[in-house]
Motif scaffolding. Structure first.
Motif, short mmCIF file in Angstrom:
data_model
loop_
_atom_site.label_atom_id
_atom_site.label_comp_id
_atom_site.label_asym_id
_atom_site.label_seq_id
_atom_site.Cartn_x
_atom_site.Cartn_y
_atom_site.Cartn_z
N GLU A 71 0.84 -1.19 0.00
CA GLU A 71 0.00 0.00 0.00
C GLU A 71 0.88 1.25 0.00
OE1 GLU A 71 -3.36 0.17 -0.06
OE2 GLU A 71 -3.43 -2.02 -0.24
N PHE A 104 2.46 7.40 1.51
CA PHE A 104 2.56 8.86 1.57
C PHE A 104 1.36 9.51 0.89
CE2 PHE A 104 6.83 7.06 1.48
CZ PHE A 104 7.27 7.47 2.72
N ASN A 105 0.24 9.60 1.60
CA ASN A 105 -0.99 10.21 1.07
C ASN A 105 -1.38 9.65 -0.29
OD1 ASN A 105 -1.24 11.94 3.32
ND2 ASN A 105 0.24 13.36 2.42
N GLY A 106 -1.42 8.32 -0.38
CA GLY A 106 -1.82 7.67 -1.62
C GLY A 106 -0.70 7.52 -2.64
N SER A 107 0.52 7.85 -2.28
CA SER A 107 1.65 7.77 -3.19
C SER A 107 2.76 6.92 -2.57
CB SER A 107 2.20 9.17 -3.48
OG SER A 107 3.37 9.09 -4.25
N TYR A 108 3.58 6.34 -3.42
CA TYR A 108 4.75 5.61 -2.95
C TYR A 108 5.94 6.57 -2.76
CZ TYR A 108 2.30 1.33 -4.16
OH TYR A 108 1.39 0.31 -4.22
N GLN A 165 7.82 9.88 -1.28
CA GLN A 165 7.85 10.86 -0.20
C GLN A 165 8.51 12.12 -0.74
OE1 GLN A 165 10.26 9.76 3.16
NE2 GLN A 165 9.31 11.29 4.48
N GLU A 166 7.82 13.23 -0.64
CA GLU A 166 8.36 14.49 -1.15
C GLU A 166 9.46 15.00 -0.22
OE1 GLU A 166 7.53 16.05 -4.03
OE2 GLU A 166 6.22 14.36 -4.49
#
Length: 125
Positions: free
Chosen positions: A73, A76-80, A82-83
């Motif tokens: 899953e 990071f807020n629906g993303s793989y 990390q900004e």
């Protein structure tokens, strides 16, 4: 050197995330599988990992797709991804180095005699 560090971090992350899945009857990670990831990510066609480069974007997409195939899953807020704020640098082709003592002075040509590298963890803004 940067490629090997990236590959090592990637593989360690992959192994840690793999172990978090629990026993689902999946086969263990093989040396050949790890070698395949390393060979792909370190290939010259990936073009290195410079900040903002095409190579780092390809490597990130590869990792992201692999996580999807594993059924992980996004964290990071629906993303793989990390900004993070990244800074880059360029080498100075005119840089030089000189070794000297009381009775000796040596100024090697860094392009011909050896290569200087350095890493900084502190970046002035």
């Amino acid at each position: 050197m940067i490629k090997s560090k990236f590959a090592l971090v990637f593989l360690l992350s992959l192994l840690l995330l793999w172990n978090c899945q629990g026993d689902k009857g999946v086969s263990p990670i093989t040396p050949e599988e790890i070698e395949g990831h390393i060979r792909f990510l370190s290939h010259d066609l990936i073009e290195g990992r410079g900040v903002g480069s095409r190579g780092i974007a390809i490597a990130a997409l590869y990792q992201e797709n692999h996580f999807r195939r594993l059924g992980l899953e996004p964290a990071f807020n629906g993303s793989y991804r990390q900004e993070v704020e990244l800074m880059g640098c360029q080498h100075d082709p005119n840089a030089s180095i000189e070794f000297f003592s009381d009775d000796l002075s040596l100024k090697p040509d860094s392009q011909e005699d050896f290569v200087l590298t350095s890493e900084r963890i502190d970046c002035p803004e």
